[in-house]
Every structure is written in structure tokens, then in C-alpha cells.
Design a protein around this motif. Sequence first.
Motif, PDB file in Angstrom:
ATOM      1  N   UNK A  75       0.832  -1.200   0.000  1.00 44.77           N
ATOM      2  CA  UNK A  75       0.000   0.000   0.000  1.00 44.77           C
ATOM      3  C   UNK A  75       0.871   1.256   0.000  1.00 44.77           C
ATOM      4  N   UNK A  76       1.923   1.244   0.807  1.00 47.04           N
ATOM      5  CA  UNK A  76       2.839   2.394   0.859  1.00 47.04           C
ATOM      6  C   UNK A  76       3.495   2.620  -0.502  1.00 47.04           C
ATOM      7  N   UNK A  77       3.901   1.514  -1.131  1.00 47.94           N
ATOM      8  CA  UNK A  77       4.548   1.594  -2.433  1.00 47.94           C
ATOM      9  C   UNK A  77       3.583   2.141  -3.492  1.00 47.94           C
ATOM     10  N   UNK A  78       2.342   1.681  -3.453  1.00 47.67           N
ATOM     11  CA  UNK A  78       1.342   2.159  -4.413  1.00 47.67           C
ATOM     12  C   UNK A  78       1.075   3.641  -4.234  1.00 47.67           C
ATOM     13  N   UNK A  79       0.928   4.086  -2.983  1.00 44.58           N
ATOM     14  CA  UNK A  79       0.697   5.506  -2.724  1.00 44.58           C
ATOM     15  C   UNK A  79       1.896   6.333  -3.179  1.00 44.58           C
ATOM     16  N   UNK A  80       3.099   5.804  -2.993  1.00 41.73           N
ATOM     17  CA  UNK A  80       4.305   6.519  -3.430  1.00 41.73           C
ATOM     18  C   UNK A  80       4.297   6.706  -4.948  1.00 41.73           C
ATOM     19  N   UNK A  81       3.814   5.712  -5.673  1.00 38.12           N
ATOM     20  CA  UNK A  81       3.734   5.810  -7.138  1.00 38.12           C
ATOM     21  C   UNK A  81       2.691   6.853  -7.556  1.00 38.12           C
ATOM     22  N   UNK A  82       1.566   6.880  -6.853  1.00 31.89           N
ATOM     23  CA  UNK A  82       0.540   7.887  -7.135  1.00 31.89           C
ATOM     24  C   UNK A  82       1.093   9.281  -6.836  1.00 31.89           C
ATOM     25  N   UNK A  83       1.773   9.414  -5.704  1.00 34.21           N
ATOM     26  CA  UNK A  83       2.361  10.700  -5.326  1.00 34.21           C
ATOM     27  C   UNK A  83       3.394  11.160  -6.355  1.00 34.21           C
ATOM     28  N   UNK A  84       4.192  10.237  -6.871  1.00 37.68           N
ATOM     29  CA  UNK A  84       5.221  10.596  -7.853  1.00 37.68           C
ATOM     30  C   UNK A  84       4.584  11.146  -9.133  1.00 37.68           C
ATOM     31  N   UNK A  85       3.485  10.549  -9.544  1.00 38.47           N
ATOM     32  CA  UNK A  85       2.781  11.044 -10.735  1.00 38.47           C
ATOM     33  C   UNK A  85       2.220  12.442 -10.492  1.00 38.47           C
ATOM     34  N   UNK A  86       1.672  12.662  -9.312  1.00 34.85           N
ATOM     35  CA  UNK A  86       1.130  13.978  -8.974  1.00 34.85           C
ATOM     36  C   UNK A  86       2.254  15.028  -8.941  1.00 34.85           C
ATOM     37  N   UNK A  87       3.367  14.659  -8.351  1.00 31.92           N
ATOM     38  CA  UNK A  87       4.494  15.591  -8.269  1.00 31.92           C
ATOM     39  C   UNK A  87       5.006  15.940  -9.664  1.00 31.92           C
ATOM     40  N   UNK A  88       5.022  14.946 -10.548  1.00 32.79           N
ATOM     41  CA  UNK A  88       5.477  15.178 -11.921  1.00 32.79           C
ATOM     42  C   UNK A  88       4.554  16.135 -12.662  1.00 32.79           C
ATOM     43  N   UNK A  89       3.293  16.194 -12.246  1.00 31.95           N
ATOM     44  CA  UNK A  89       2.326  17.119 -12.841  1.00 31.95           C
ATOM     45  C   UNK A  89       2.395  18.505 -12.212  1.00 31.95           C
ATOM     46  N   UNK A  90       3.252  18.631 -11.179  1.00 29.38           N
ATOM     47  CA  UNK A  90       3.380  19.910 -10.486  1.00 29.38           C
ATOM     48  C   UNK A  90       2.237  20.181  -9.527  1.00 29.38           C
ATOM     49  N   UNK A  91       1.587  19.094  -9.055  1.00 28.62           N
ATOM     50  CA  UNK A  91       0.439  19.224  -8.156  1.00 28.62           C
ATOM     51  C   UNK A  91       0.751  18.653  -6.781  1.00 28.62           C
ATOM     52  N   UNK A  92      -0.016  19.083  -5.783  1.00 24.98           N
ATOM     53  CA  UNK A  92       0.147  18.543  -4.431  1.00 24.98           C
ATOM     54  C   UNK A  92      -0.059  17.038  -4.461  1.00 24.98           C
ATOM     55  N   UNK A  93       0.762  16.312  -3.716  1.00 27.82           N
ATOM     56  CA  UNK A  93       0.614  14.857  -3.681  1.00 27.82           C
ATOM     57  C   UNK A  93      -0.570  14.477  -2.799  1.00 27.82           C
ATOM     58  N   UNK A  94      -1.028  13.253  -2.970  1.00 33.38           N
ATOM     59  CA  UNK A  94      -2.123  12.758  -2.137  1.00 33.38           C
ATOM     60  C   UNK A  94      -1.699  12.750  -0.673  1.00 33.38           C
ATOM     61  N   UNK A  95      -0.452  12.364  -0.408  1.00 32.43           N
ATOM     62  CA  UNK A  95       0.041  12.338   0.968  1.00 32.43           C
ATOM     63  C   UNK A  95       0.024  13.736   1.580  1.00 32.43           C
ATOM     64  N   UNK A  96       0.476  14.740   0.827  1.00 27.21           N
ATOM     65  CA  UNK A  96       0.480  16.113   1.331  1.00 27.21           C
ATOM     66  C   UNK A  96      -0.943  16.584   1.638  1.00 27.21           C
ATOM     67  N   UNK A  97      -1.870  16.261   0.770  1.00 33.07           N
ATOM     68  CA  UNK A  97      -3.255  16.675   0.969  1.00 33.07           C
ATOM     69  C   UNK A  97      -3.880  15.951   2.159  1.00 33.07           C
ATOM     70  N   UNK A  98      -3.659  14.642   2.214  1.00 35.40           N
ATOM     71  CA  UNK A  98      -4.255  13.833   3.272  1.00 35.40           C
ATOM     72  C   UNK A  98      -3.655  14.148   4.639  1.00 35.40           C
ATOM     73  N   UNK A  99      -2.371  14.542   4.652  1.00 31.65           N
ATOM     74  CA  UNK A  99      -1.690  14.812   5.919  1.00 31.65           C
ATOM     75  C   UNK A  99      -1.639  16.303   6.278  1.00 31.65           C
ATOM     76  N   UNK A 100      -2.415  17.102   5.574  1.00 28.77           N
ATOM     77  CA  UNK A 100      -2.463  18.532   5.896  1.00 28.77           C
ATOM     78  C   UNK A 100      -2.953  18.732   7.326  1.00 28.77           C
ATOM     79  N   UNK A 101      -2.523  19.822   7.948  1.00 31.02           N
ATOM     80  CA  UNK A 101      -2.879  20.081   9.350  1.00 31.02           C
ATOM     81  C   UNK A 101      -4.379  20.322   9.531  1.00 31.02           C
ATOM     82  N   UNK A 102      -5.003  20.860   8.514  1.00 33.79           N
ATOM     83  CA  UNK A 102      -6.435  21.112   8.591  1.00 33.79           C
ATOM     84  C   UNK A 102      -7.079  20.961   7.229  1.00 33.79           C
ATOM     85  N   UNK A 103      -8.393  20.754   7.224  1.00 31.74           N
ATOM     86  CA  UNK A 103      -9.133  20.619   5.961  1.00 31.74           C
ATOM     87  C   UNK A 103      -9.522  21.996   5.464  1.00 31.74           C
TER      88      UNK A 103
END
Length: 352
Positions: free
Chosen positions: A38-66
Motif C-alpha cells: 500500500x505504501x509503495x502504491x501511494x508513493x507511485x501515485x504521489x510521484x505522478x502527482x508531483x510530476x504534474x506539479x500538483x500537491x501529492x495525495x500524501x500532502x493533501x491527506x496529511x495537511x494540518x487542517x481541511x
Amino acid sequence: MKKTALVVCPGRGTYNKPELGSIYANIASSSPKIKEDLKSTLARIDAERAALGLATVTELDQAKGFKSSLHQKAEHAAALIYAAGYLDFLSIDREQFEVVAITGNSMGWYTAMACAEAWSISTATRLVTSMAQLTAGGAGAQFIYPTVDDQWRPDAQREAAVEGQLAAYPNTLMRSINYGGYAVLAGTEEACCAAVRDLPKVDERFPMVLPGHAAFHTSLMAEAAQAAQETWPIAAFQMPQTPLIDGRGYQWLTPSVDARALQQYTLGHQVTETYDFSKAIQVAVKEFAPDHIILLGPGSGLGGAVAQALIAIGWQGITDKTSFVQGQTEAMPYVLSMGLPEQRALVTAAQT
């Protein structure tokens, strides 16, 4: 002996403030058997988001507030919903459940495509983001209105009220989604405002305008559909490994899927025509007769709509809200929502 399962993927608006941090938390609480995958899969999703110049899923999910301005921005919300759902799918205990078919509601079709392996992780991540951007830029509005009574049985008067509004605003107000006991209508801003004003109020909540939603699943999305087909060629599509039921109730059965037809449906009809989620559920249970229905996250909002779709056909003696709720009190309920901790444990329990 394995139980068979229909998997259902949620659509827009399902990752909200209560879901903040849920993706990370679900991975953290997973068994050692699947946690690293699961960690590896999320890392792959995050890498694609970063390559697009967008916030990663991890950054969004782990934000201090919604923050609505951040988390509900189309390309971010879509990525969170897709990632949460896909990771939930990978978390299902395959020693306990055999997934016999997959469907989803609206944008959940994209998650379903990923779960069925019709797209690679890279393609799914990029396409989900791309489609969110294309459709969010579309015109119009969308609102929801109940067509069932308090026991979730079809209400002829409410359905007639909806039909009356559709007749009053031809070609500018359309059915967007048949969502269990709810009609989701969409169209021009003017037609939606008029219909919201004229429909009888229900429970002081409905008709409810869906903030930030354009006229999804209507002809007003034609430009977005055209752009999507030009951006995502047939080569991006792979042969699904699990049967899919789409928003028409059509079954894409392996291994004889026509990639061109799947591309045209996904980026054409699915974008511009009514998405009949109720029919998808009804066809799926009739054709595959699953022992259980597993609802992926984020959130647990799919349960009511799925139950209402089953009530409409009297599936397995489910004839109203009371009979559905009664059945859900069993040790292993028929409908299992991964957004509810106690039911999530039942879906993933045997993974050690």
C-alpha cells in the motif's frame, strides 16, 4: 470457502473534513502482509502527482487542517477519492473474498477502471486529474432531490415533481445521475435555479445544490468529452481483469472487451449522458448474485443509495429501510462499507 463480492466505488464529494488523514491512517492500521504494498502504491501515485506539479495525495491527506479551497479543488478532490478507493480495493482480503465484479458512481467509474486494471497506476492517476480539470471547467450546475419516502420506497409524487421540472426546461435541465432514491439533476445555471425554486421542499434540505459542481453527465460536457478523447488514446487502455458494470448497466466482461468501445464510453457517453448508478447496482446483483457488496471509501455515503437501488427491485427481501437496516445487524452484513471501522475490519480481518 471464499465469499463472492461486488465492489462499488464512490464518486465526487466523498472526501471531506471527517476523512482528512484517513488514507494514511488506513495504511498505518493495515496488516504487515499488505502495508508495504500500500505504501509503495501511494508513493507511485504521489510521484505522478508531483510530476504534474500538483500537491501529492500524501500532502493533501496529511495537511494540518481541511481547507475547502484546497481539498475540494477539482484536481485535488478527484485524486484523494481515487487514491482512497484504490488503496481500499487493494486492502480487501482475497483469501476471504473473491471480487466478481466492480462498478462505481459517476467519477467512481474511473476508480473502478483502475481496480479492474484497465489502466496502469500512472495512467489512472493522470487521467483522474485530467478529467477533473476538464469537467470542472464546464458550464452549469447540479443539485440533488429525493424520489423516495422515509422508508426509502419509491415515491410517485416526488418522481412526478422531478419529471415536471424536466419537462418545463427541455434541453437545459437533465437527469445527471440516478442515485438510488435520489435524482441528481443538472443543466444551465438558470434552469437549475428555477427548478430548485419550484420543487417542493423536503426535510428542509432538498432540493440541495451541490457546491462547485458543473452539469456533469449532460450534453453541456460535450467539449470536455471531446478534449478527453483527444488527450487519452485507446493505447492508454488495457484489458480489464475483472468484469465491470458501467453507468448504463452494461457489462464489460473479460476477456473479450473492445478497447476502442471502452475508451469511447469512458470519455464520451460516461461524460455527457445520464449515469444510472441504480441500474448498475441492480444489474450487478442480478447477474453476479454476490454474497456481499463491498463499498470502498473514502467516506461511507454510498450505503443509502445502494440500499435504495436494492429496495426498488425487492432484492433478497429488502423492501424498505427497516428491512435493510435489520439485515445490516447480522455478524457479517450483506453490504460492507470500508468507510465504517467495524465493517472495514470484517473486509480486511483475515490479513495477517
